[in-house]
Scaffold this motif. Structure first.
Motif, PDB file in Angstrom:
ATOM      1  N   GLN A  55     -57.726  30.682 -68.865  1.00  0.00           N
ATOM      2  CA  GLN A  55     -59.110  30.917 -69.249  1.00  0.00           C
ATOM      3  C   GLN A  55     -59.488  32.393 -69.285  1.00  0.00           C
ATOM      4  OE1 GLN A  55     -58.531  28.110 -66.925  1.00  0.00           O
ATOM      5  NE2 GLN A  55     -58.313  27.143 -68.910  1.00  0.00           N
ATOM      6  N   VAL A 160     -61.914  20.417 -66.752  1.00  0.00           N
ATOM      7  CA  VAL A 160     -60.581  20.158 -66.188  1.00  0.00           C
ATOM      8  C   VAL A 160     -60.575  18.840 -65.430  1.00  0.00           C
ATOM      9  CG1 VAL A 160     -58.872  20.946 -64.516  1.00  0.00           C
ATOM     10  CG2 VAL A 160     -59.925  22.587 -66.071  1.00  0.00           C
ATOM     11  N   GLN A 163     -60.576  15.919 -67.866  1.00  0.00           N
ATOM     12  CA  GLN A 163     -59.299  15.740 -68.554  1.00  0.00           C
ATOM     13  C   GLN A 163     -58.214  15.216 -67.619  1.00  0.00           C
ATOM     14  OE1 GLN A 163     -57.883  18.645 -71.230  1.00  0.00           O
ATOM     15  NE2 GLN A 163     -59.639  18.368 -72.565  1.00  0.00           N
ATOM     16  N   LYS A 164     -58.304  15.566 -66.339  1.00  0.00           N
ATOM     17  CA  LYS A 164     -57.318  15.065 -65.370  1.00  0.00           C
ATOM     18  C   LYS A 164     -57.671  13.672 -64.856  1.00  0.00           C
ATOM     19  CE  LYS A 164     -55.515  19.429 -63.572  1.00  0.00           C
ATOM     20  NZ  LYS A 164     -55.329  20.268 -62.351  1.00  0.00           N
ATOM     21  N   LEU A 215     -60.665  26.258 -75.065  1.00  0.00           N
ATOM     22  CA  LEU A 215     -60.435  25.736 -73.714  1.00  0.00           C
ATOM     23  C   LEU A 215     -59.561  24.493 -73.755  1.00  0.00           C
ATOM     24  CD1 LEU A 215     -60.934  25.662 -70.686  1.00  0.00           C
ATOM     25  CD2 LEU A 215     -63.093  24.483 -71.133  1.00  0.00           C
ATOM     26  N   GLN A 216     -59.846  23.592 -74.683  1.00  0.00           N
ATOM     27  CA  GLN A 216     -59.040  22.374 -74.802  1.00  0.00           C
ATOM     28  C   GLN A 216     -57.582  22.722 -75.082  1.00  0.00           C
ATOM     29  OE1 GLN A 216     -60.162  19.059 -74.733  1.00  0.00           O
ATOM     30  NE2 GLN A 216     -62.368  19.366 -74.613  1.00  0.00           N
ATOM     31  N   LEU A 219     -55.892  24.204 -71.945  1.00  0.00           N
ATOM     32  CA  LEU A 219     -55.565  23.160 -70.964  1.00  0.00           C
ATOM     33  C   LEU A 219     -54.383  22.319 -71.432  1.00  0.00           C
ATOM     34  CD1 LEU A 219     -59.187  22.023 -70.015  1.00  0.00           C
ATOM     35  CD2 LEU A 219     -57.638  23.455 -68.677  1.00  0.00           C
ATOM     36  N   GLN A 222     -51.306  24.348 -70.866  1.00  0.00           N
ATOM     37  CA  GLN A 222     -50.962  24.385 -69.452  1.00  0.00           C
ATOM     38  C   GLN A 222     -50.281  23.093 -69.012  1.00  0.00           C
ATOM     39  OE1 GLN A 222     -51.528  27.226 -67.479  1.00  0.00           O
ATOM     40  NE2 GLN A 222     -50.066  26.120 -66.216  1.00  0.00           N
ATOM     41  N   ARG A 223     -50.801  21.959 -69.486  1.00  0.00           N
ATOM     42  CA  ARG A 223     -50.173  20.674 -69.147  1.00  0.00           C
ATOM     43  C   ARG A 223     -48.750  20.618 -69.702  1.00  0.00           C
ATOM     44  NH1 ARG A 223     -55.325  18.684 -70.484  1.00  0.00           N
ATOM     45  NH2 ARG A 223     -54.605  18.049 -72.556  1.00  0.00           N
TER      46      ARG A 223
END
Length: 298
Positions: A55, A160, A163-164, A215-216, A219, A222-223
């Protein structure tokens, strides 16, 4: 921060090299500065700490005690007190090392030399905030913990968590199941959840909506990187003698090491290996190749 700036370019935060800027592994007294509005002769401070995440790039820095700096700080305090929808920001200075081969407007890797404090940042999402006390030597957290900064971090944290799957959005008036704002709910979110006034909530809402896609993507990246790291950690446990993979699940040696590992150590096909090399190129999963004999010259 991620996202397109006013010049139509986007810098990937995780591709920034900030070691020189912070003075890491350099002789005492060497490193970068904070200057005013990209004027190298107007030094206003120096960095104390820095960190990078999907971010953005955060720094904690200390100002010089000069009349020029005091004037700038008075302006910043006045803007903050008046709650104007304007603020000082930051801009990075350095050298581009790599652009995205498919979109040259995306900067994948860059060497950062200095950072500028400026009233006209090229990325309007950047911001500067004060320590809790301006008259004592009190320490402040790494990044601001109140006001607009806290609201923006809270928004990221909520997305976050959604999404988690850590929170349910059933009946949530602000977010959809994907973590995006429901229509016309961005301003209400910053007013009702974070207590921002109308002007600040409008400013933050517009900014957050403009950065939702970035941002999406951050993330999702990152995943994906975390998934590859877990895979490589398991591979290292199966074969502790693997010369390419570290215990932390990174491949050392750049793209050539990625190809060697997946071809030789995992027995992947050549076509599959090519796809993996392209997918991992420039990611934090791959440690860049260090150039032998490279030096920084002052």
């Amino acid at each position: 921060m991620p996202g397109e700036d006013l010049q139509g370019e986007e810098v990937v935060p995780t591709g920034l090299d900030i070691d020189y800027f912070l003075g890491k592994r350099l002789p005492k007294g060497a490193g970068g500065y904070i200057n005013y509005d990209h004027d190298p002769t107007q030094i206003v401070g120096y960095p104390e700490e820095g960190k990078i995440g999907p971010q953005g790039f955060w720094i904690k820095w200390r100002t010089l005690d000069t009349p020029f700096v005091h004037k700038i700080m008075e302006q910043m305090r006045a803007l903050k007190k008046a709650n104007w929808p304007r603020r000082y920001g930051m801009s990075i200075e350095g050298v581009v090392h790599e652009r995205d081969p498919e979109n040259p407007h995306i900067i994948r890797r860059a060497f950062i030399k200095n950072v500028a404090l400026t009233p006209t940042p090229v990325h309007p999402g950047t911001f500067v905030d004060f320590a809790k006390s301006l008259t004592t030597a009190s320490e402040v957290g790494f990044d601001p913990t109140y006001g607009r900064a806290a609201a923006l971090r809270g928004w990221v944290t909520d997305v976050v968590a959604i999404q988690k799957g850590l929170v349910t959005v059933r009946g949530n008036p602000y977010f959809t199941a994907t973590g995006r704002f429901r229509p016309d709910q961005d301003v209400a979110y910053f007013r009702e959840v974070w207590g921002q006034d109308a002007a600040s909530a409008l400013d933050l809402g517009h900014f957050a909506v403009s950065r939702q896609a970035a941002l999406q993507k951050a993330l999702a990246d990152q995943r994906r990187w975390d998934g590859w790291r877990r895979h490589l950690v398991r591979q290292r446990r199966r074969d502790p003698t693997d010369p390419h993979v570290t215990a932390a699940g990174q491949i050392r040696g750049g793209d050539h090491a990625v190809a060697a590992h997946f071809l030789s150590c995992e027995g992947r096909t050549r076509a599959e290996t090519v796809r993996i090399v392209r997918a991992l190129h420039g990611s934090p999963v791959v440690q860049p190749v260090r150039q032998k004999g490279a030096h920084h010259h002052g």
